[in-house]
Design an enzyme around this catalytic site. Structure first.
Site, PDB file in Angstrom:
ATOM      1  N   TYR A  44      -0.166 -14.385  -1.121  1.00  0.00           N
ATOM      2  CA  TYR A  44       0.781 -14.223  -2.229  1.00  0.00           C
ATOM      3  C   TYR A  44       2.214 -14.087  -1.708  1.00  0.00           C
ATOM      4  CZ  TYR A  44      -2.719 -13.028  -5.912  1.00  0.00           C
ATOM      5  OH  TYR A  44      -3.731 -13.037  -6.837  1.00  0.00           O
ATOM      6  N   CYS A  75      -2.439  -4.251  -3.543  1.00  0.00           N
ATOM      7  CA  CYS A  75      -1.573  -5.260  -2.933  1.00  0.00           C
ATOM      8  C   CYS A  75      -0.124  -4.887  -3.213  1.00  0.00           C
ATOM      9  CB  CYS A  75      -1.917  -6.611  -3.565  1.00  0.00           C
ATOM     10  SG  CYS A  75      -0.891  -7.967  -3.020  1.00  0.00           S
ATOM     11  N   CYS A 187       1.606  -3.712   3.748  1.00  0.00           N
ATOM     12  CA  CYS A 187       0.751  -4.764   3.168  1.00  0.00           C
ATOM     13  C   CYS A 187      -0.674  -4.329   3.473  1.00  0.00           C
ATOM     14  CB  CYS A 187       1.062  -6.110   3.825  1.00  0.00           C
ATOM     15  SG  CYS A 187      -0.167  -7.387   3.487  1.00  0.00           S
TER      16      CYS A 187
HETATM   17  N1  DGL Z   1      -2.306  -7.699   0.811  1.00  0.00           N
HETATM   18  C1  DGL Z   1      -1.097  -7.997   0.193  1.00  0.00           C
HETATM   19  C2  DGL Z   1      -0.082  -6.872   0.226  1.00  0.00           C
HETATM   20  O1  DGL Z   1      -0.449  -5.729   0.245  1.00  0.00           O
HETATM   21  C3  DGL Z   1      -0.483  -9.358   0.223  1.00  0.00           C
HETATM   22  C4  DGL Z   1      -0.814 -10.346   1.247  1.00  0.00           C
HETATM   23  C5  DGL Z   1      -0.435 -11.753   0.860  1.00  0.00           C
HETATM   24  O2  DGL Z   1      -1.247 -12.367   0.181  1.00  0.00           O
HETATM   25  O3  DGL Z   1       0.642 -12.222   1.230  1.00  0.00           O
HETATM   26  O4  DGL Z   1       1.089  -7.086   0.194  1.00  0.00           O
END
Ligand code: DGL
Length: 258
Positions: A44, A75, A187
């Protein structure tokens, strides 16, 4: 079914949120969790806010069909992009989000150097920049966008020491390691790298993540609503993934038991 016995929905762009799920299960073993990893659309962090918001809405609709009592956006990126909009759209549903645990690393500190590892979207969004402005008068805060670390987890390369160490060394190569006091894992995918980062930075640094804070927050909200399941109830975890590749479900289970 009364609200108390309904499940809790937890989602992420992919497998990173499993690090949050792990903490949730540990803290609330009597709850029923439904995890949704959007691996078909990960990462994402390099998408637009609009693209992420659209996916989040679709995932929430999936959870509403499952009749959940609360949702955890496991996330940081999806929280920055969409939490405000989602809370307005579904006001009756508790939606718990995440943000890089900069407060934990910086509160009460002076002249500390703090590295925030997160996705490009999280680091450029208003939410994080407002948070950072509360602490950067007294401390040096270094934004470190690390999109490659998401792909390493999604591609099951976390145990490939060569790949991981080369990537981490590359991020840190321009920095004076001795000056770093704290690293914020901003993240949920990055929580799986904790041991590697400790090893590479090679001295006593404080590594923080937001998983415990998010877990405590959800627990408090459920407690206040009198929606925590009874202690004699048996908890469960059901894992779904948007990818057709069954490997992602297996990999989620592997990370949950890591
Ligand atoms: N796990 C996600 C976060 O905490 C995002 C990772 C991604 O899909 O870029 O930001």
């Amino acid at each position: 079914m009364d609200n108390k016995n309904k499940a809790i929905g937890v989602f992420d762009s992919g497998l990173g949120g499993v690090s949050v799920l792990k903490e949730l299960v540990k803290s609330m073993p009597n709850e029923k969790f439904i995890y949704f990893g959007d691996s078909a659309n990960a990462p994402y962090g390099i998408k637009t806010k609009e693209e992420i918001t659209k996916r989040c809405e679709e995932i929430i609709e999936f959870f509403l069909e499952k009749d959940v009592k609360a949702i955890v956006i496991a996330c940081n990126t999806a929280t920055s992009a969409a939490a405000k909009f989602l809370r307005e759209k579904y006001p009756y549903l508790p939606i718990i989000g995440m943000e890089p645990a900069l407060k934990v690393a910086a509160d009460g500190k002076i002249n500390n150097t703090i590295v925030v590892m997160a996705t490009p979207l999280t680091l450029r969004e208003e939410k994080f920049n407002n948070l950072m402005s509360q602490y950067d008068d007294n401390n040096v805060i270094i934004k470190m966008p690390c999109p490659e670390l998401v792909n390493i987890v999604e591609n099951d390369l976390l145990d490939d020491e060569k790949v991981v160490e080369a990537q981490l060394t590359n991020y840190y190569k321009g920095l004076d390691m001795e000056k770093i006091n704290s690293v914020v894992l901003g993240c949920t995918h990055f929580v799986f790298y904790r041991n590697y980062i400790e090893r590479i930075l090679n001295h006593n640094i404080n590594i923080v993540d937001g998983n415990k804070g998010t877990t405590n927050h959800l627990k408090e909200v459920l407690k206040e609503r009198n929606e925590l399941r009874d202690e004699n109830e048996k908890g469960s975890v059901n894992i779904y993934n948007s990818s057709k590749d069954k490997r992602f479900i297996e990999l989620s289970k592997k990370l949950l038991n890591r």
